[in-house]
Scaffold this active site. Structure first.
Site, short mmCIF file in Angstrom:
data_model
loop_
_atom_site.label_atom_id
_atom_site.label_comp_id
_atom_site.label_asym_id
_atom_site.label_seq_id
_atom_site.Cartn_x
_atom_site.Cartn_y
_atom_site.Cartn_z
N GLU A 44 6.31 -37.94 -30.43
CA GLU A 44 6.41 -38.76 -29.22
C GLU A 44 7.77 -38.47 -28.59
O GLU A 44 8.80 -38.79 -29.19
CB GLU A 44 6.36 -40.24 -29.57
CG GLU A 44 5.04 -40.73 -30.10
CD GLU A 44 5.09 -42.23 -30.40
OE1 GLU A 44 4.23 -42.96 -29.91
OE2 GLU A 44 6.01 -42.69 -31.12
N ASP B 21 6.98 -39.93 -35.14
CA ASP B 21 7.00 -41.17 -34.38
C ASP B 21 8.34 -41.30 -33.67
O ASP B 21 9.39 -41.01 -34.26
CB ASP B 21 6.78 -42.33 -35.36
CG ASP B 21 6.62 -43.66 -34.65
OD1 ASP B 21 5.66 -43.79 -33.88
OD2 ASP B 21 7.47 -44.56 -34.88
#
Ligand code: CA
Length: 660
Positions: A367, A336
């Protein structure tokens, strides 16, 4: 000391050297006859370990057992040995600093009680379900990765899932076979039938915002880390006994493996839910990135961000990833806000996993962005999209260019993309097909292996909702023909791009959250997989399933190296149409030596010119399973020169002839 003074010390070479020398073995190190506690607490005056019979004060027999002063073992570390079998005993650390004593959990804890309030000593060998030793050897057999992004509670929340009530919303739901709704499989049987290779689970580590002792109605995606090395208690049938969540999480992983599905874990090392808990008590301001004045920076937009470039913080992340891979047999990690981590730390994790698991390629992707500006220390580079060429080729990124080209920006709900009416995106879609390895972009992918291709995940609108909005409609329930066509074309593009496809669970049956754009704490009724809809949209589900299966039969897609670029040509990218020609002949025994793919987004029927030779229709806008119908493979099923295509349609054709 002030935050600024801490910053100065932490960034000094001397401190870095001391941190490296402190070693990498922390926490409650269990043995049958004793447990050794080791903690890193720079500048603490004293540290004690406090033992308890229960994980919370509210339980019977909650009184403390003992308090043992720890000895200083080097400049910043403390240790003590407590005799006896401490399996199942809860503990905390009491840290004295500048005359004040503060109790905290152990960030390295491998077990904890309800709501993660106290850590627990655990004999991990005792938490393994039957057959878990054999499970360690399991590895993915299928070569063409397709990832399915899924939340544990969403999966089995609905009664129609057919999962028994005590397992619903929990890890154990994955262990129940043979469930169905109106004759259609649900649960793990459904996942198996879809043909996906990996389930990517939203956070399954212990997160803070759901009360584990509550009724079960509370919901959160789980991007609010509490205990990184412990499974979440609200997914266990008993959150109080620290053994149960560990055993049941392992049961889930074993069940997925037995169904032939690998498990990717969503990890959120970029921030912690609280800014004043264990990390901060043990080492004030060390684990967090600091602004120039020493205050906590906030690149996560969640109140703090961790500082992966500081040795012990990077080491914590490495040790945690390795622990999940070894102890829980996790097959992949999704980072993340990976853009908050430095490229050096990310590459060191890749290297570590490759060394620890020489016979298994553990997936790594993340990400490649941050949620806000981040003051990463000088000399380090954030793992953002523009630095993708600094990441190991074995670390992939979510390709937001592909996502936005296909269906429109996530930041502007009403803005469409290629499939839903925006003009002039043919070149961008062509680049997407080549995993943006065709050069000329602000970021330079090293190979298709670095591209995770998707149109929807948990964030933002579901694909269905986005398409309803861009069509100017507002009935999310209705099975609208136009939306269905756009959805199919979007799925077709994602599945026919080079790189690795990923999709949000339920996208394949028109998942709706009724226009809820950010459902991170919305009710489970909004978030859950709607098995009734999966039956209503069975044709769309079949379309996804057939695409996955067809992709698996095209050897070209297993080649994620730059060499593969020589086997694909963009033969058209204009007039709402993107046509690709793949030379599939050099990829082993194959049904089709050439593959022709057309993505057509125009509003009127159109003609597609075919390359020379005889072709068979493998997929069109209605069915992605034409290739399964043997009778079409005879002479009668052959086409040449040109075909007609419907508005907003995918066409895939195969030819058994080599390119002349
Ligand atoms: Ca929790």
């Amino acid at each position: 000391m002030t935050p600024y003074e801490y910053k100065r010390i932490y960034e000094s070479e001397a401190f870095k050297k001391e941190s490296i020398e402190a070693g990498e073995s922390w926490g409650a190190l269990y043995q049958k006859d004793k447990t050794v506690f080791k903690v890193w607490a720079p500048f603490a005056e004293s540290v004690s370990v406090c033992l308890y019979r229960t994980g919370t004060d509210g339980e019977a027999g909650a009184e403390g057992i003992s308090r043992t002063a720890m000895e200083k073992t080097d400049t910043h570390s403390f240790s003590c040995t407590v005799p006896g079998d401490l399996d199942g005993i809860y503990y905390t650390y009491e840290v004295e600093r500048e005359g004040t004593k503060t109790e905290c959990t152990d960030p390295y804890a491998r077990a904890c009680g309800a709501n993660g309030l106290r850590s627990m000593v655990v004999n991990l060998a005792d938490t393994n379900p039957a057959g878990f030793a054999e499970d360690e050897k399991w590895s993915q057999k299928k070569s063409n990765t397709v990832i399915y992004e899924l939340h544990v509670k969403d999966f089995s929340w609905q009664e129609e899932s057919g999962i028994r009530e005590e397992y619903r919303g929990r890890f154990m739901a994955f262990t129940q076979k043979g469930t169905s709704y109106l004759g259609h499989p649900t649960g793990i049987d459904y996942l198996k039938e879809m043909g996906i290779t990996h389930v990517h689970l939203l956070p399954i580590f212990d997160y803070a915002s759901v009360d584990e002792t509550g009724s079960g109605e509370a919901f959160n995606w789980g991007y609010d880390p509490e205990n990184y090395n412990v499974p979440e208690g609200s997914y266990a049938t008993n959150p109080y006994d620290g053994h149960v969540r560990i055993r049941e999480c392992k049961e889930m992983i074993k069940a997925l493996h037995q169904a032939g599905i690998a498990v990717v874990m969503d990890v959120v090392y970029n921030h912690t839910y609280s800014s004043d808990k264990a990390f901060q008590v043990l080492a004030p301001f060390y684990y967090y990135r600091q602004n120039e004045d020493g205050s906590l920076s906030n690149g996560s937009a969640c109140g703090n961000e961790t500082a992966s470039e500081r040795y012990m913080a990077g080491s914590f992340i490495r040790q945690s990833v390795l622990y999940w891979a070894k102890e829980y047999h996790i097959d992949g990690f999704r980072f993340d806000l990976m853009g908050l981590h430095d490229t050096e730390t990310m590459n060191s994790i890749r290297k570590m996993l490759d060394t620890a698991f020489p016979h298994k390629k553990i997936l790594m992707y993340g990400e490649p962005w941050t949620a806000a500006a981040s003051p990463m220390a000088e000399g380090f580079y954030p793992a953002v999209k523009n630095n993708v060429n600094m990441l190991d080729n074995g670390i992939a990124i979510f390709n937001d260019n592909t996502r936005d080209a296909i269906k429109g920006s996530v930041f502007y709900g009403e803005k469409p993309g290629f499939v839903n009416g925006r003009k002039g995106l043919e070149k961008e879609v062509a680049s997407a097909a080549l995993a943006f390895c065709d050069g000329g972009h602000p970021f330079s992918m090293q190979s298709p292996a670095q591209s995770i291709n998707y149109v929807s995940v948990h964030d933002n609108y579901t694909l269905w909702d986005k398409l309803v909005i861009t069509a100017g409609l507002d009935d999310y329930q209705k099975k609208e023909e136009r939306i269905l066509k756009e959805n199919k074309l979007a799925a077709g593009i994602v599945m026919m791009c080079m790189g690795t496809p990923l999709f949000q669970a339920g996208e394949e049956f028109g998942r709706t959250k009724y226009g809820d754009e950010n459902s991170y704490k919305s009710s489970p009724d909004i978030n859950c997989l709607d098995w009734k809809r999966s039956v209503e949209f069975a044709d769309l589900t079949a379309y996804y399933r057939d695409l996955i299966s067809l992709r698996g039969k095209i050897g070209f897609f297993t080649d994620k190296s730059m060499d593969a670029l020589a086997h694909i040509q963009i033969i058209k990218a204009e007039e709402d149409m993107v046509n690709l020609l793949i030379d599939n002949a050099s990829y082993g025994r194959t049904l089709w030596k050439r593959i022709f793919i057309s993505f057509y987004a125009g509003a009127e029927a159109a003609r597609i010119e075919l390359p020379a030779g005889k072709w068979q229709m493998l997929a069109d806008g209605s069915s992605a399973g034409l290739w399964k119908k043997r009778r079409l493979f005879g002479k009668a099923g052959k086409v040449e020169k040109e075909i007609n295509t419907e508005p907003v349609s995918l066409c895939i054709l195969g030819s058994s002839e080599q390119i002349s």
